[in-house]
Write an enzyme that holds these catalytic residues in place. Sequence first.
Site, PDB file in Angstrom:
ATOM      1  N   LYS A  57       0.799  -1.240   0.000  1.00  0.00           N
ATOM      2  CA  LYS A  57       0.000   0.000   0.000  1.00  0.00           C
ATOM      3  C   LYS A  57       0.827   1.282   0.000  1.00  0.00           C
ATOM      4  O   LYS A  57       0.326   2.352   0.355  1.00  0.00           O
ATOM      5  CB  LYS A  57      -1.001   0.059   1.193  1.00  0.00           C
ATOM      6  CG  LYS A  57      -1.896  -1.128   1.356  1.00  0.00           C
ATOM      7  CD  LYS A  57      -2.464  -1.646   0.067  1.00  0.00           C
ATOM      8  CE  LYS A  57      -3.402  -0.693  -0.648  1.00  0.00           C
ATOM      9  NZ  LYS A  57      -3.732  -1.212  -2.019  1.00  0.00           N
ATOM     10  N   GLY A  59       2.541   2.240  -2.843  1.00  0.00           N
ATOM     11  CA  GLY A  59       2.748   2.655  -4.232  1.00  0.00           C
ATOM     12  C   GLY A  59       3.597   1.643  -4.991  1.00  0.00           C
ATOM     13  O   GLY A  59       4.185   1.968  -6.029  1.00  0.00           O
ATOM     14  N   THR A  61       2.767  -0.929  -6.788  1.00  0.00           N
ATOM     15  CA  THR A  61       2.290  -1.265  -8.142  1.00  0.00           C
ATOM     16  C   THR A  61       2.667  -0.154  -9.128  1.00  0.00           C
ATOM     17  O   THR A  61       3.037  -0.430 -10.273  1.00  0.00           O
ATOM     18  CB  THR A  61       0.756  -1.465  -8.154  1.00  0.00           C
ATOM     19  OG1 THR A  61       0.416  -2.282  -7.046  1.00  0.00           O
ATOM     20  CG2 THR A  61       0.274  -2.105  -9.429  1.00  0.00           C
ATOM     21  N   SER A 155      -5.031   2.721   4.311  1.00  0.00           N
ATOM     22  CA  SER A 155      -5.128   2.230   2.936  1.00  0.00           C
ATOM     23  C   SER A 155      -5.297   0.704   2.934  1.00  0.00           C
ATOM     24  O   SER A 155      -6.060   0.153   2.141  1.00  0.00           O
ATOM     25  CB  SER A 155      -3.876   2.651   2.157  1.00  0.00           C
ATOM     26  OG  SER A 155      -3.863   2.083   0.875  1.00  0.00           O
ATOM     27  N   LYS A 276      -6.143   0.850  -7.421  1.00  0.00           N
ATOM     28  CA  LYS A 276      -4.980   1.641  -7.003  1.00  0.00           C
ATOM     29  C   LYS A 276      -5.338   3.114  -7.115  1.00  0.00           C
ATOM     30  O   LYS A 276      -5.690   3.595  -8.197  1.00  0.00           O
ATOM     31  CB  LYS A 276      -3.760   1.338  -7.889  1.00  0.00           C
ATOM     32  CG  LYS A 276      -3.371  -0.127  -7.908  1.00  0.00           C
ATOM     33  CD  LYS A 276      -2.861  -0.599  -6.553  1.00  0.00           C
ATOM     34  CE  LYS A 276      -2.830  -2.122  -6.512  1.00  0.00           C
ATOM     35  NZ  LYS A 276      -2.406  -2.668  -5.216  1.00  0.00           N
ATOM     36  N   GLY A 277      -5.267   3.803  -5.983  1.00  0.00           N
ATOM     37  CA  GLY A 277      -5.714   5.192  -5.938  1.00  0.00           C
ATOM     38  C   GLY A 277      -7.219   5.203  -5.729  1.00  0.00           C
ATOM     39  O   GLY A 277      -7.963   5.814  -6.495  1.00  0.00           O
ATOM     40  N   ARG A 278      -7.655   4.475  -4.700  1.00  0.00           N
ATOM     41  CA  ARG A 278      -9.095   4.351  -4.429  1.00  0.00           C
ATOM     42  C   ARG A 278      -9.647   5.650  -3.837  1.00  0.00           C
ATOM     43  O   ARG A 278      -8.914   6.419  -3.208  1.00  0.00           O
ATOM     44  CB  ARG A 278      -9.360   3.227  -3.419  1.00  0.00           C
ATOM     45  CG  ARG A 278      -9.066   1.850  -3.934  1.00  0.00           C
ATOM     46  CD  ARG A 278      -9.662   0.802  -2.998  1.00  0.00           C
ATOM     47  NE  ARG A 278      -9.548  -0.508  -3.596  1.00  0.00           N
ATOM     48  CZ  ARG A 278      -8.571  -1.373  -3.319  1.00  0.00           C
ATOM     49  NH1 ARG A 278      -7.643  -1.073  -2.439  1.00  0.00           N
ATOM     50  NH2 ARG A 278      -8.537  -2.534  -3.931  1.00  0.00           N
TER      51      ARG A 278
END
Length: 325
Positions: A57, A59, A61, A155, A276-278
């Site tokens: 969580k 970053g 990815t 996150s 990703k970036g919820r």
Amino acid sequence: LISVPPVQLGINYFNMFPEEKDPLWQNPCDYKRHIAIWSANKSCERLPRFLVVGPQKTGTTALYTFLSMHPAVVSNYDSATTFEEVQFFNGNNYYKGIDWYMEFFPVPQNSTGTYLFEKSATYFDHEIVPQRVSSLLPRAKIICILIDPAKRAYSWYQHQRAHKDPVALNYSFNAVLMADERMPRQVRDLRNRCLDPGMYAQHLMHWLDYFPARQLFIIDGEQLRNNPIHVMHKLQQFIHIQPYFDYSQHLRFDPQKGFFCQVMNDNRNKCLGRGKGRMYDAMDETSATFLRHFYRKHNANLSKLLNKLNFPVPSWLQDALADDN
Ligand code: A3P
């Protein structure tokens, strides 16, 4: 000479030396005797030169995606069981052995010009992992990303909700953080998965027990999010990746996503998926206050450690420490 059948011999041996039951794989290519008996069609080049170890969580990815855009950087093949992550050095995959691990990597056409890497975000906070990595990949560079541990914890909770984890759906973030022995084990487990990886200094110390600081690269996750072009520039310098890839031509901020994304053409960007970036509600004040107290000592230790190593102190950490004073 007296002996017994091979299996019995093995059993006898491990009865005599139980501490050796747990294997610790080393690189066969570092030992002449091993290379001599290794099959000719195996290659020492099929191992990563650097690892992105997490934590989850932060970053990871995004970093994995940006690295994979580089023409000289090649990641592992996808794993059918853990999505893109191999997760070799933690858990049971380790017992499948190094042939199993090497199968995830292509044989590089040009071994000096190809930079194989692997990203498994669970490696960072598993105590056993640094020793295992240093045994197989003693010269590997280790990359980790740190964000405010309070944000990371939240996150992770939101990630579990999005994955329909019944505990995260039935208990508020605050209830999870407050979970004590009277609460069901699953709630305490979620609490630990939220909190433990964020004790950054403690985990980094395990890595430093096995790797010199010069092989470690710590990315400020806020910077990765807000200025990935700069981060990718620094990372390429650290790993000495050739040729240099100018990310300013390949990444741009996407106002709709609210994050940097890959440039496809003048009008189109390719962003990370919805997971990703919820979008989620801001953290409640009680939890934020609890986390500020909870991480105070850990953040102070991190700042001391980074100063001692002459590593830059991320601005989120400076802010967190300033808030504490
Ligand atoms: P949130 O979804 O909670 O905002 P990981 O890949 O390690 O699971 O990390 C996911 C986090 O990466 C996201 O958490 C998001 O904040 C962050 N992130 C950083 N850069 C990003 C990018 N360019 N696109 C999407 N998410 C990014």
